[in-house]
Design a protein around this motif. Structure first.
Motif, PDB file in Angstrom:
ATOM      1  N   PRO A  42      -6.892  40.237  12.278  1.00  0.00           N
ATOM      2  CA  PRO A  42      -5.559  40.822  12.057  1.00  0.00           C
ATOM      3  C   PRO A  42      -4.746  39.993  11.084  1.00  0.00           C
ATOM      4  N   ARG A  43      -4.017  40.665  10.202  1.00  0.00           N
ATOM      5  CA  ARG A  43      -3.145  39.998   9.248  1.00  0.00           C
ATOM      6  C   ARG A  43      -1.695  40.223   9.628  1.00  0.00           C
ATOM      7  N   PRO A  44      -0.821  39.268   9.313  1.00  0.00           N
ATOM      8  CA  PRO A  44       0.610  39.484   9.556  1.00  0.00           C
ATOM      9  C   PRO A  44       1.136  40.552   8.599  1.00  0.00           C
ATOM     10  N   PRO A  45       2.261  41.186   8.926  1.00  0.00           N
ATOM     11  CA  PRO A  45       2.784  42.265   8.068  1.00  0.00           C
ATOM     12  C   PRO A  45       3.212  41.801   6.679  1.00  0.00           C
ATOM     13  N   THR A  46       3.404  40.496   6.496  1.00  0.00           N
ATOM     14  CA  THR A  46       3.757  39.990   5.162  1.00  0.00           C
ATOM     15  C   THR A  46       2.528  39.804   4.281  1.00  0.00           C
ATOM     16  N   ASP A  63       8.098  36.375   3.136  1.00  0.00           N
ATOM     17  CA  ASP A  63       9.054  35.383   3.623  1.00  0.00           C
ATOM     18  C   ASP A  63       8.328  34.045   3.748  1.00  0.00           C
ATOM     19  N   HIS A  64       8.977  33.075   4.377  1.00  0.00           N
ATOM     20  CA  HIS A  64       8.426  31.729   4.427  1.00  0.00           C
ATOM     21  C   HIS A  64       7.148  31.620   5.249  1.00  0.00           C
ATOM     22  N   THR A  65       6.821  32.643   6.038  1.00  0.00           N
ATOM     23  CA  THR A  65       5.605  32.579   6.846  1.00  0.00           C
ATOM     24  C   THR A  65       4.355  32.868   6.021  1.00  0.00           C
ATOM     25  N   LEU A  66       4.528  33.391   4.805  1.00  0.00           N
ATOM     26  CA  LEU A  66       3.382  33.677   3.948  1.00  0.00           C
ATOM     27  C   LEU A  66       2.980  32.403   3.220  1.00  0.00           C
ATOM     28  N   THR A  67       1.760  31.935   3.464  1.00  0.00           N
ATOM     29  CA  THR A  67       1.321  30.658   2.896  1.00  0.00           C
ATOM     30  C   THR A  67       0.124  30.808   1.967  1.00  0.00           C
ATOM     31  N   ALA A  68      -0.336  32.034   1.731  1.00  0.00           N
ATOM     32  CA  ALA A  68      -1.443  32.254   0.800  1.00  0.00           C
ATOM     33  C   ALA A  68      -0.893  32.410  -0.612  1.00  0.00           C
ATOM     34  N   GLY A  69      -1.622  31.865  -1.581  1.00  0.00           N
ATOM     35  CA  GLY A  69      -1.194  32.008  -2.965  1.00  0.00           C
ATOM     36  C   GLY A  69      -0.063  31.069  -3.318  1.00  0.00           C
ATOM     37  N   VAL A  70       0.695  31.434  -4.330  1.00  0.00           N
ATOM     38  CA  VAL A  70       1.814  30.624  -4.789  1.00  0.00           C
ATOM     39  C   VAL A  70       2.861  31.550  -5.382  1.00  0.00           C
ATOM     40  N   ALA A  71       4.134  31.210  -5.184  1.00  0.00           N
ATOM     41  CA  ALA A  71       5.269  31.947  -5.739  1.00  0.00           C
ATOM     42  C   ALA A  71       5.238  33.437  -5.424  1.00  0.00           C
ATOM     43  N   PRO A  72       5.132  33.830  -4.141  1.00  0.00           N
ATOM     44  CA  PRO A  72       5.200  35.262  -3.826  1.00  0.00           C
ATOM     45  C   PRO A  72       6.580  35.816  -4.139  1.00  0.00           C
ATOM     46  N   LEU A 349      16.205  36.140  -8.749  1.00  0.00           N
ATOM     47  CA  LEU A 349      16.158  34.678  -8.807  1.00  0.00           C
ATOM     48  C   LEU A 349      15.681  34.208  -7.441  1.00  0.00           C
ATOM     49  N   THR A 350      14.491  33.606  -7.390  1.00  0.00           N
ATOM     50  CA  THR A 350      13.844  33.271  -6.127  1.00  0.00           C
ATOM     51  C   THR A 350      13.738  31.764  -5.953  1.00  0.00           C
ATOM     52  N   MET A 351      13.939  31.325  -4.715  1.00  0.00           N
ATOM     53  CA  MET A 351      13.900  29.909  -4.353  1.00  0.00           C
ATOM     54  C   MET A 351      12.532  29.549  -3.765  1.00  0.00           C
ATOM     55  N   TYR A 352      11.967  28.409  -4.222  1.00  0.00           N
ATOM     56  CA  TYR A 352      10.689  27.928  -3.694  1.00  0.00           C
ATOM     57  C   TYR A 352      10.748  26.425  -3.436  1.00  0.00           C
ATOM     58  N   HIS A 353       9.993  25.983  -2.422  1.00  0.00           N
ATOM     59  CA  HIS A 353       9.666  24.567  -2.342  1.00  0.00           C
ATOM     60  C   HIS A 353       8.949  24.175  -3.630  1.00  0.00           C
ATOM     61  N   ARG A 354       8.916  22.892  -3.949  1.00  0.00           N
ATOM     62  CA  ARG A 354       8.244  22.459  -5.171  1.00  0.00           C
ATOM     63  C   ARG A 354       6.763  22.853  -5.167  1.00  0.00           C
ATOM     64  N   ARG A 355       6.192  23.017  -3.987  1.00  0.00           N
ATOM     65  CA  ARG A 355       4.775  23.409  -3.938  1.00  0.00           C
ATOM     66  C   ARG A 355       4.578  24.917  -4.103  1.00  0.00           C
ATOM     67  N   GLY A 356       5.672  25.661  -4.293  1.00  0.00           N
ATOM     68  CA  GLY A 356       5.551  27.067  -4.661  1.00  0.00           C
ATOM     69  C   GLY A 356       5.595  28.067  -3.532  1.00  0.00           C
ATOM     70  N   LEU A 357       6.083  27.671  -2.338  1.00  0.00           N
ATOM     71  CA  LEU A 357       6.191  28.595  -1.215  1.00  0.00           C
ATOM     72  C   LEU A 357       7.660  28.871  -0.903  1.00  0.00           C
ATOM     73  N   GLU A 360      12.169  28.513   4.507  1.00  0.00           N
ATOM     74  CA  GLU A 360      12.900  28.983   5.683  1.00  0.00           C
ATOM     75  C   GLU A 360      14.357  28.550   5.564  1.00  0.00           C
ATOM     76  N   ASN A 361      15.292  29.455   5.931  1.00  0.00           N
ATOM     77  CA  ASN A 361      16.707  29.110   5.841  1.00  0.00           C
ATOM     78  C   ASN A 361      17.515  29.913   6.859  1.00  0.00           C
ATOM     79  N   ALA A 362      18.762  29.521   7.036  1.00  0.00           N
ATOM     80  CA  ALA A 362      19.589  30.047   8.128  1.00  0.00           C
ATOM     81  C   ALA A 362      19.897  31.529   7.991  1.00  0.00           C
ATOM     82  N   ILE A 363      19.929  32.063   6.775  1.00  0.00           N
ATOM     83  CA  ILE A 363      20.311  33.474   6.606  1.00  0.00           C
ATOM     84  C   ILE A 363      19.128  34.343   6.170  1.00  0.00           C
ATOM     85  N   GLY A 364      17.945  33.765   6.112  1.00  0.00           N
ATOM     86  CA  GLY A 364      16.771  34.550   5.762  1.00  0.00           C
ATOM     87  C   GLY A 364      16.810  35.110   4.353  1.00  0.00           C
TER      88      GLY A 364
END
Length: 428
Positions: A42-46, A63-72, A349-357, A360-364
């Motif tokens: 099973p895959r998550p909906p993201t 969202d932040h739960t997606l960890t496959a790939g880079v810069a979604p 305009l999208t925000m990423y950690h330096r590693r490209g993911l 997570e933040n307070a307002i989603g």
């Protein structure tokens, strides 16, 4: 002449890393999304993951739960398939999208793009598309000959979260996409395939044996015309160096060269094309030519981008004074009156950690876009985006950033003016 001198060993490993990284990373992406050892997991909906040769559908924006790939992206729902063209040909049939933005990207195994079709090229409906490796056959717009054994089919469907039930409407369109072709292959059980799937990303990037084994697998799916003779020779020489290395000193030199290659790739992310206002802007898109470092840096920061005719992706890791972006500071980005990004389809305009993911933040909120509701403009029509880790007094224009280093990326879909440059990110 054999590679025996320490400098030659390091240089060969470094150059092979730069050339091979996009292939290894693209292969890792395919393995992550198809899960060859457990294809029906099973895959998550993201996630748009699915078994090899089948189309998977992302049902919730990334969202932040997606960890496959880079810069979604958080603008579109993805429908995604990785195909093994050695199994046979595939036909893709698309529904009528009306006025909604959509695109179909065909990605090769070296992270390049063979074609992007959709609203820009065909309007609301595009004809069925045959994907094949067979060069014999009619030369038509309905038939695409791919260079690689494994190809990616990525369908993007734009969503407007501010419109009630728009996600559900996009999902209904996803359900009308048809992919017709050979079934998924059997689950692999041979030790080489199992080791490849289970190998960590760090091991196949920095461990000499892991890197060479993953690269061997990735190269096996390429056309021989796409493998330079120096790559074949460098692989052979490095294997010989490591085979004769009883002390481990030469393997350590190979590891050093791989690390130097990765450092070069990461550093080049801030130099993609032209650099203005702290933004690295790759106006050439996927036209890499023989610039292997550009191809590797694009794969590292934004793998499988679209050609520039479809979209441009400015990336920023530094503020207006060249200092690295970090959540320990507060920043602003201001669009002057009448100076919104000039696009036909959409911008974000999208925000990423330096590693490209995604973070997570307070307002989603992971991006501010031309569809973000409630943005507050100045009396003169300007728009200021607040980039910071802590919540400001008004969150209307807040793009939350992580506490550590980060990067931001613009997506400009349907660019009207390729010379347009984003405003600088200013530390407040």
């Amino acid at each position: 002449m054999a590679v025996t001198e320490p400098a030659d060993i390091v240089r060969s490993a470094r150059d092979l890393q730069v050339w091979g990284y996009p292939l290894v990373f693209a292969q890792r992406l395919r393995l992550r999304f198809t899960s060859p050892l457990e294809p029906r997991t099973p895959r998550p909906p993201t996630s748009a993951g699915a078994p090899l040769n089948e189309m998977g559908h992302q049902r919730r924006l990334s969202d932040h739960t997606l960890t496959a790939g880079v810069a979604p992206n958080v603008d579109t729902l993805y429908s995604l398939a990785f195909l093994d063209l050695d199994c046979g040909d595939f036909e893709l049939r698309m529904p009528d999208f009306g006025s909604r933005y959509y695109s179909v990207q065909i990605g090769e195994a070296d992270s390049s793009t063979a074609a992007v079709l959709g609203l820009r090229t065909h309007g609301a409906t595009m004809p069925s598309l045959l994907l094949t490796r067979e060069t014999a056959g009619p030369d038509t717009d309905h038939r695409l000959v791919c260079r690689s054994r494994y190809v990616m089919v990525a369908v993007r469907v734009l969503v407007d979260p501010a419109v009630a039930n728009d996600v559900a409407a996009a999902q209904r369109l996803q359900d009308l996409i048809e992919l017709v072709g050979p079934p998924s292959p059997p689950i692999p059980s041979d030790p080489v395939s199992v080791a490849l799937v289970n190998r960590s990303r760090d091991d196949e990037s920095l461990d000499p044996r892991g890197f060479l084994e993953s690269l061997d697998s990735a190269i096996a799916g390429l056309s021989t015309a796409d493998i330079p003779s120096w790559v074949i020779e460098a692989r052979r020489r490095l294997r010989q160096v490591m085979h004769d290395d009883e002390s481990g000193e030469r393997s350590a030199l190979v590891a050093r060269g791989l690390a130097e290659g990765m450092d070069r790739i990461a550093a080049h992310v801030t130099e993609l094309g032209r650099t203005v206002n702290g933004w690295a802007i790759n106006d050439g898109g996927t036209d890499f030519g023989d610039d292997h470092l550009l191809r590797a840096a694009v794969a590292h920061s934004q793998i499988y981008i679209n050609p520039a005719a479809e979209a441009i992706y400015p990336v920023c890791e530094t503020d207006s004074r060249g200092r690295s972006l970090s959540g320990t500071h507060e920043y602003s980005l201001t669009f002057a009156p009448g100076d919104r990004p000039p696009v036909d389809h959409f911008w974000s305009l999208t925000m990423y950690h330096r590693r490209g993911l995604l973070c997570e933040n307070a307002i989603g909120r992971h991006a501010i876009t031309d569809r973000t509701p409630g943005l507050e403009t100045g009396a003169d029509g300007s728009l200021t985006i607040l980039i910071q880790n802590t919540r400001p007094s008004s969150a209307a224009n807040w793009l939350p950033c992580p506490a550590g280093e980060f990067r931001v990326m613009f997506r400009l879909y349907g660019p009207r003016d390729v010379s347009w440059t984003p405003p600088a990110v200013v530390r407040r």
